[in-house]
Design an enzyme around this catalytic site. Structure first.
Site, short mmCIF file in Angstrom:
data_model
loop_
_atom_site.label_atom_id
_atom_site.label_comp_id
_atom_site.label_asym_id
_atom_site.label_seq_id
_atom_site.Cartn_x
_atom_site.Cartn_y
_atom_site.Cartn_z
N LEU A 75 39.03 42.25 43.30
CA LEU A 75 39.56 42.98 44.45
C LEU A 75 38.61 42.93 45.64
O LEU A 75 37.46 43.35 45.54
CB LEU A 75 39.81 44.46 44.06
CG LEU A 75 40.33 45.37 45.18
CD1 LEU A 75 41.66 44.89 45.70
CD2 LEU A 75 40.42 46.80 44.71
N ASP A 76 39.10 42.42 46.75
CA ASP A 76 38.33 42.36 48.00
C ASP A 76 37.03 41.56 47.85
O ASP A 76 36.08 41.77 48.60
CB ASP A 76 38.01 43.78 48.51
CG ASP A 76 39.28 44.58 48.77
OD1 ASP A 76 40.32 43.96 49.04
OD2 ASP A 76 39.22 45.81 48.72
#
Lengths: 275, 275, 275, 275
Positions: free
Chosen positions: C218-219
Site C-alpha cells: 500500500l502506497d
C-alpha cells in the site's frame, strides 16, 4: 462573517471596531490588519463568529470610522462573474469546472467570446455563451455590445480568461477594480504581446504568469498574484507557451480565490492580499 | 514595538487590548490574530508605533486578560543564543556569519561541540567554543557539563545546529520550547537516523528539512518551518546529503528569523507562526 | 521519434546504438542516458529526427543490445487509458478536459466508478461511464467486473484518479507498472487513510501529493512525481483537504505527462524520469 | 571524468564520439545531449568511468568532430576564481565559507574590493584582499589596476559578488564568458539600478535574482540561473532588499556550482545548462 475595512489611518481604529463587535458578542476568530505608513491607509479583514447582528452593525461601524471608509460585511449574496474569452480553453475550462461543482466561490453568469471555438465547452456546462466578433464591428461598437451584455447581467467581477483584445479606457472606467486579467508573463517582464517568444529569445530560466486588475495602462494594473515555473534550453517558444498555460490556469485560480474570499484590497495601483 | 499575547479565548479580547493601546496613543501598524477554535486559544501579534508607554502598559494588559495569559512586550534586550554542534559546518557557519554582520536578530554567546573540528571556524570569528566530548563521559556527565555551560550563559534559546546526539528528557525539560533543532527530512517522513539513505532507497522525488522545537519524543516536537528541494534518479544517497545541507541551512535560518522576530507561538505540540 | 532502451549496462552501448542510428541517417536531437552503477542498469531516451527507418531498425538495435533489453520505438499508436474514480471530481475533470481538447497526450477510453456521482461529468464529455458498486458485490466479484471492463478496452495504462478502494494483489499483478495512483500526501509521510487529518494533527508546514505506480504494498510503489504546498496554523484538516486537491490534480497531470511522453522507466521499486 | 563537446551539428556525432570512448573501454555513466535545431548547434556532456586514456583521447575526439569544435576533458586542474566586491557581505561570505571548507568546487585566489569594509572578513579566512578605490582613480585607471591584479592571478572565472560598478566593454572583452554577475532581479524585469525600489513601487508579488555571464549590454548577458521568492504588501523596499539578499546568495551559489561542475555552455547570448 467577514468584515473588510479600508480607510485613512488614525490611532484607535482597531479599538473602535473591536469594541462594537464585542458589544454585539461577536468573537473575532481571525484578524489581519495592515497600515501603509507611507500612504497612511488602514486595511483590516476580520472573520467573526457567534453573536447577533443586523443592519445596525454597519451603521455603528460607519459611525466609528472616518467618513469615506470602505466597509464590506459578508455574507453578501454569492458573488457573480462574467467571463471574456478568445480561443484558448485552459483558464475557461478550469473556471467552468469549479463553477459546475460549486467550488469556485462565485457564480458564473455567462461567457462572452470574440470567437466561437469555446461555445461548445460552454454548451456542455449549460453556460450561456455570447459571440461578439471583433471583426464584424468597429472597436467602439464591439465594446458597446460587450458592455451591454455585461450590464444586463450585473456581475460583481469581469474575468478576462485569456481574452486577447485590449479594452478601451472607456470600458475599463465603467468597472474600476472589477476587471481581472491573466497575463502570460511575470510582470513587469515582457509587457505586451508574445511574452513567451521574448522569454525564449532572452534565454530566461523561469517563466511566469500574473493575475491583475485591469487599469488603463496595458499590463500595468494592480497585481493580485504571480507564480513562475522553471524552464531550460530544451524549451522552444512553443513549449514555453504550453508550459505557461498550466501556470496561467493556476495563478488565475488563485487570484480569483483571493478575490472571492474577500482577501484583496486595491489602492495606489497595488493590492493588499490577506492570504 | 511588538506585543505578543496568548491566552484562553473569549469575546472582547481584541477590544480590551486595543482600547488600552489607543488610550496610550499607540498606533497598531500591523496585527495578526488567530483563534484555535478546537482548543479555544487566542493568539495575537501586534506591531505598534508612536505613543508613550512604560511598565504600566504590561500591567494594564494583564488586568484586561485572563489570569494565566502569556504577554510579551518588546523591545526586550537582544535575544541570546547558545549553539550545539557536532562536525558539520554548514548551519553553524551561516549563523556565525549573520551574527558577525549583525543580521541574525540575536547574539550568539558561544558554541558547544562534542567534536573539535568546528573550533577553528569559531576561533576565526572570536566566538567562544566549548569542547565536551561524548566519549570522555557518561551520557549523564556529558549532559551535566553541557547544561552547566548553557546555564552559565543564560541564553534565551539553544540551537542544535546539526548536533548529532539525542538529548535526554531531563535536559530537554530544563528548556521547554527553547531548544530548536534542524532535522534533515521533511518530517514526519524519515524520522530518526539516516533519512537521506532512506529517501534514496524509497526513490522519492523531493527531500526536505524541518526546524522544530525539541520535545521528548524524537523528531516529534512542534514544527516551525519546513522546506523541500526536488531530487531525481541521478542523485545518490551521498549527493542527497550534499543537496540537503543547502536546504537545512536555509530552513534553520528561516525558523530562527521567525523565532527571533517574535512570530512563533507554541501550543499542543504545534506552532502558530505569523509570517 | 522517441527511442527508449533499458538493459544491463556494458561498455559500448551508446556506441552501438548511435552507430545504428547514424547509419540510418537519423539525427539525435536530444539524448538522456543514465547508468545506475549500484544496479548495473542502463537507461536511455533518444529523440531522433530525419532519416528513414522501418521495422528493421528495432531488429538491428535488438541485435546490438543484451538479449533481454527493453526497447520501445515511437510513434506508437496513441496511448490509451482507463480511469477509475470514486466521488471526487478534481483529477477526473482535469483529465477529461485535457482529453477533450487533445492535450492529454493519450486517449481516455472510459471511466469506471464505484459510485455514480461522477457519471454526469462523464456524460457531458460523451465519455463512457461504467458503474460498479463495491457494495453490490464481494471484493472478488467487484474486481472481476472491473478487470473485465478494463480488459475489454485494452488500455495501455489504468489511472486511479482518486479511486478510494485498495486493489487486490491479483488485480495489480495483471497490470504491472501500468496502474498509476495519486496519493494525497508526500510519501512516505502519512501512508494510508486520512493523511490530511494526520498532517493537521502533526502541525506540518507543508502538505503534498505523490503520483506512483501501484504495487502490492500500500502506497509503496515506484514514485513518479511529488509536489508540495505550504500550509500554516490557519488551516483546518478540512481546508488542507481542499488545498490538497489542487496539488493532487497538478501532480497527477505532471506524472501522466511524463509517462505519456515516454520519459519514465521503472526498476527496483523506483523510477528514472528523464524530464 | 567529464567530457564537454560543443560544435556544429551533423548526423553521427554521438556515434563517432561514443565509438572512440568504447574503444578505450570507457563507460558512459551519464550523458546529456542537446541539439539547438534553429542554430544547428550540438552540445553534449558525458560522465565516463573506468578505462584508460591519455592525451591521445582528445586528439582522437578532435579528429572525429568538426574542425572548430569546443572539447573540454576533465579532470582539469581545480578551477580558479577571483572575486570582485563592493560593500555587501552576503555573497562573498557564502563563497568564502564554501572555499574554506573545500565544497566550492573551485579555489578562490583573492578578492578585489572598491571599498575596504569587506577586508576584515577576507582577513579572517586568510584570503588576499586588494583594495582599489573607484574614487581615487579615473575609470580607465581603476579598470587597468583591476585587470592587472586579475591577470597576475590567472583565474578561470571572475565572479562579481555584488560588485556595484559597471565594467567597461574593454575589460569585459578580455574575459569573454568568464565573468559571472549576480543581478538583484529576475531579469529582464527591473534592469539597472534600484530593482527592489522599482519592484516595491510596482507592487509585484515575487522578487528574484539572476546569475548571468557579463556581456557588454548592461544586465543582458547569458542567464545561468534564476530564482524567486514571494513578497506581499507587508514588505517595504528595504525589507525586499533584505529578503532579496537570501535569494541572491542562493542563486549565485547555484550558478557557480553549475559552472564549476562543467554543466554550462554559452552560445547566442543564452546558456545550455545540463543540471
Amino acid at each position: 462573517m467577514i468584515i473588510l475595512i479600508q480607510c485613512k489611518d488614525q490611532v484607535g481604529l482597531v479599538a473602535s471596531v473591536s469594541a462594537i463587535l464585542a458589544e454585539a458578542q461577536l468573537n473575532i476568530v481571525s484578524m489581519r490588519e495592515h497600515v501603509d505608513q507611507d500612504d497612511n491607509q488602514f486595511f483590516a479583514r476580520l472573520e467573526v463568529s457567534n453573536g447577533h447582528y443586523g443592519p445596525e452593525l454597519e451603521e455603528k461601524l460607519r459611525g466609528a470610522l472616518p467618513p469615506d471608509a470602505f466597509i464590506n460585511i459578508n455574507p453578501l449574496p454569492q458573488k457573480k462573474v462574467m467571463l471574456l474569452v478568445t480561443k484558448e480553453y485552459h483558464c475557461l475550462a478550469d473556471i467552468l469546472i469549479r463553477n459546475h461543482f460549486g467550488t469556485l466561490g462565485a457564480t458564473v453568469l455567462g461567457v462572452i467570446g470574440n470567437h466561437t471555438v469555446l461555445q461548445d465547452i460552454c454548451d456542455r456546462f449549460d453556460m450561456p455563451f455570447f459571440h461578439i466578433s471583433h471583426e464584424d464591428w468597429s472597436k467602439e461598437e464591439f465594446e458597446t455590445k460587450i458592455t451591454g451584455i455585461i450590464e444586463q447581467h450585473s456581475p460583481d467581477y469581469i474575468v478576462l480568461a485569456k481574452f486577447m483584445r485590449i479594452l478601451s479606457p472607456a470600458l475599463v472606467a465603467k468597472f474600476p477594480s472589477r476587471i481581472i486579467n491573466i497575463h502570460h508573463s511575470f510582470l513587469p517582464a515582457f509587457i505586451g504581446a508574445n511574452p513567451y517568444k521574448k522569454a525564449f529569445e532572452r534565454g530566461v530560466k523561469l517563466i511566469g504568469a500574473t493575475a491583475h486588475f485591469v487599469s488603463n495602462e496595458l499590463d500595468e494594473g494592480p497585481i493580485i498574484a504571480q507564480q513562475i515555473i522553471p524552464v531550460n534550453h530544451s524549451f522552444t517558444a512553443a513549449s514555453m507557451v504550453k508550459a505557461g498555460k498550466e501556470i496561467e490556469t493556476s495563478v488565475l485560480a488563485k487570484a480569483l480565490k483571493m478575490v472571492f474570499e474577500d482577501r484583496v484590497f486595491v489602492y495606489r495601483n497595488k493590492t493588499v492580499v490577506f492570504e
